[in-house]
Scaffold this motif. Sequence first.
Motif, short mmCIF file in Angstrom:
data_model
loop_
_atom_site.label_atom_id
_atom_site.label_comp_id
_atom_site.label_asym_id
_atom_site.label_seq_id
_atom_site.Cartn_x
_atom_site.Cartn_y
_atom_site.Cartn_z
N GLU A 68 0.83 -1.20 0.00
CA GLU A 68 0.00 0.00 0.00
C GLU A 68 0.87 1.26 0.00
N GLU A 69 1.91 1.26 0.83
CA GLU A 69 2.79 2.42 0.90
C GLU A 69 3.46 2.70 -0.44
N GLU A 70 3.84 1.66 -1.14
CA GLU A 70 4.48 1.85 -2.45
C GLU A 70 3.48 2.36 -3.49
N LEU A 71 2.26 1.86 -3.43
CA LEU A 71 1.26 2.28 -4.41
C LEU A 71 0.79 3.71 -4.19
N VAL A 72 1.00 4.25 -2.99
CA VAL A 72 0.65 5.64 -2.73
C VAL A 72 1.56 6.58 -3.50
N GLU A 73 2.82 6.18 -3.69
CA GLU A 73 3.80 7.01 -4.38
C GLU A 73 3.38 7.24 -5.83
N GLN A 74 3.51 8.50 -6.28
CA GLN A 74 3.21 8.81 -7.67
C GLN A 74 4.26 8.17 -8.58
N PRO A 75 3.85 7.61 -9.72
CA PRO A 75 4.81 6.92 -10.59
C PRO A 75 5.86 7.83 -11.19
N GLY A 76 5.57 9.13 -11.36
CA GLY A 76 6.56 10.03 -11.92
C GLY A 76 6.84 9.81 -13.39
N ALA A 77 5.91 9.19 -14.10
CA ALA A 77 6.07 8.92 -15.53
C ALA A 77 4.71 9.14 -16.19
N PRO A 78 4.71 9.60 -17.44
CA PRO A 78 3.44 9.85 -18.11
C PRO A 78 2.68 8.57 -18.40
N ALA A 79 1.35 8.69 -18.45
CA ALA A 79 0.49 7.55 -18.77
C ALA A 79 0.69 7.15 -20.24
N PRO A 80 0.48 5.87 -20.54
CA PRO A 80 0.11 4.79 -19.61
C PRO A 80 1.32 4.26 -18.86
N VAL A 81 1.10 3.81 -17.64
CA VAL A 81 2.18 3.29 -16.82
C VAL A 81 1.63 2.28 -15.83
N ALA A 82 2.40 1.25 -15.55
CA ALA A 82 1.99 0.21 -14.60
C ALA A 82 2.93 0.25 -13.40
N ARG A 83 2.53 -0.46 -12.36
CA ARG A 83 3.34 -0.54 -11.14
C ARG A 83 3.46 -2.00 -10.71
N TYR A 84 4.67 -2.42 -10.35
CA TYR A 84 4.89 -3.78 -9.87
C TYR A 84 5.62 -3.70 -8.54
N VAL A 85 5.03 -4.27 -7.50
CA VAL A 85 5.62 -4.26 -6.17
C VAL A 85 5.74 -5.71 -5.69
N LEU A 86 6.92 -6.07 -5.19
CA LEU A 86 7.20 -7.43 -4.76
C LEU A 86 7.79 -7.42 -3.36
N VAL A 87 7.20 -8.22 -2.48
CA VAL A 87 7.61 -8.28 -1.07
C VAL A 87 7.90 -9.74 -0.72
N ARG A 88 8.99 -9.97 0.04
CA ARG A 88 9.27 -11.31 0.56
C ARG A 88 9.40 -11.24 2.07
N ASP A 89 8.62 -12.07 2.76
CA ASP A 89 8.66 -12.10 4.23
C ASP A 89 8.57 -10.69 4.82
N ASP A 90 7.61 -9.92 4.31
CA ASP A 90 7.30 -8.58 4.81
C ASP A 90 8.36 -7.53 4.49
N GLU A 91 9.37 -7.88 3.68
CA GLU A 91 10.42 -6.93 3.31
C GLU A 91 10.31 -6.62 1.82
N LEU A 92 10.39 -5.33 1.48
CA LEU A 92 10.29 -4.91 0.09
C LEU A 92 11.49 -5.41 -0.71
N VAL A 97 8.29 1.09 -11.49
CA VAL A 97 7.41 1.80 -12.41
C VAL A 97 7.69 1.26 -13.81
N LEU A 98 6.66 0.76 -14.48
CA LEU A 98 6.83 0.10 -15.77
C LEU A 98 6.05 0.86 -16.84
N PRO A 99 6.71 1.70 -17.62
CA PRO A 99 6.02 2.48 -18.64
C PRO A 99 5.30 1.60 -19.65
N GLY A 100 4.14 2.08 -20.10
CA GLY A 100 3.36 1.34 -21.08
C GLY A 100 2.11 0.74 -20.48
#
Length: 388
Positions: A68-92, A97-100
């Motif tokens: 959630e904390e990561e998704l709050v951050e603005q991507p800082g890139a023009p649309a369209p843009v995707a976001r991928y967040v990966l956590v292991r054992d509660d650690e980021l 930020v994935l353009p397109g």
Amino acid sequence: MAQTTRETTALQHDLVRALQEPGTWTWAYVDASGNREDPRRIAALQRRSVSDGLKEQGGSARAIEVIEEELVEQPGAPAPVARYVLVRDDELVLSEVLPGHLRGQESIGTGAVPDLLPLLAHRPFDLPFLVAVVGREGGGFRGYRLGHAPSGDPEDEQRIQGRTDTLHYAKAGTGWKQPHWQAHTEEIWKQTAGEVAAALEETVRATSPRLIVIAGDIRARELLRGELSSSTRSLVTEVAVDPRADDASEKALVQHVNLALARVLASRRHDVQDLIRTHEGRGDNESVSGIGAVVSALQQAQAAVVALDAGALGDRTLYALDAAPWVATAPEQAAGAGVLGQVPAVCALVRAIVLTDAELVLVNAASLPSGAAATALLRWPVGPAVPA
């Protein structure tokens, strides 16, 4: 033998190290474009949907909070843009930020094996490229890698400031000195272009980019191209905008870069498909087709390139392992490694591709001679069939 090369980025090295340790993975892959009506409200609803979905799947409270904390951050890139967040054992582990546009469907989940397909769909292989903006007063360029927008943080940046004592041609009718000053001005522009070109050539030698995009003043672009070596010019594509002018011009540059990158990726996919057809036609044992054969190649780190049709895998499952050989079609193939679980085949295969430093190329199975959902080009050929 199929000749393929692939340089692994620091990001991929970090990911490989993380994947080698067992743990509980939690991930989210979502559209993060800000060009929607009431984007703040939509983003808040999206975060709530992600959280609810992860809670239903048994995700830990802390892992969900990190995402959630990561998704709050603005991507800082023009649309369209995707976001991928990966956590292991509660650690980021990753927050990218994935353009397109989204490559397929949104994906959220938690389990012993993460869904890495979205990440590799945006970044199937290491592809460095340069974006240069030039004017008559000088220019500069930035180095990026596939999946990073030109408006994001560059890996390398250089600026060249040329002489500014004479930047424009003299106007008609200004006297007998006009031809002299025109020639003087042209020489200054050419000298500046030569300085930019020299810095660009040095960076090309150091980073081996697959693409160079040049934007800016039309005459400055022309002069710069003239100063480049033929091998560097072969990498160049031009866009007739100056992104320093306004937001619309910057957007036009981003669109041009995305299209140019798409052409590079399409060319690579075409090359891989041609190699597969060639090896299958020759029967030279330098490629294998089918899930079982590809799994066997990955188990031996023999696969250099895996051409995969994720959709064609359907509901097929494979066994993910906690150590080499990383993936198996049955528990008895684990070769002493622990079985993490029976997981979707696409997740198991993509994880093994990353862990064995292979290259993923997404294809339509119908475009391959065998029509198989997975085909691999090999680092060394398989042995001849054993006679019955």
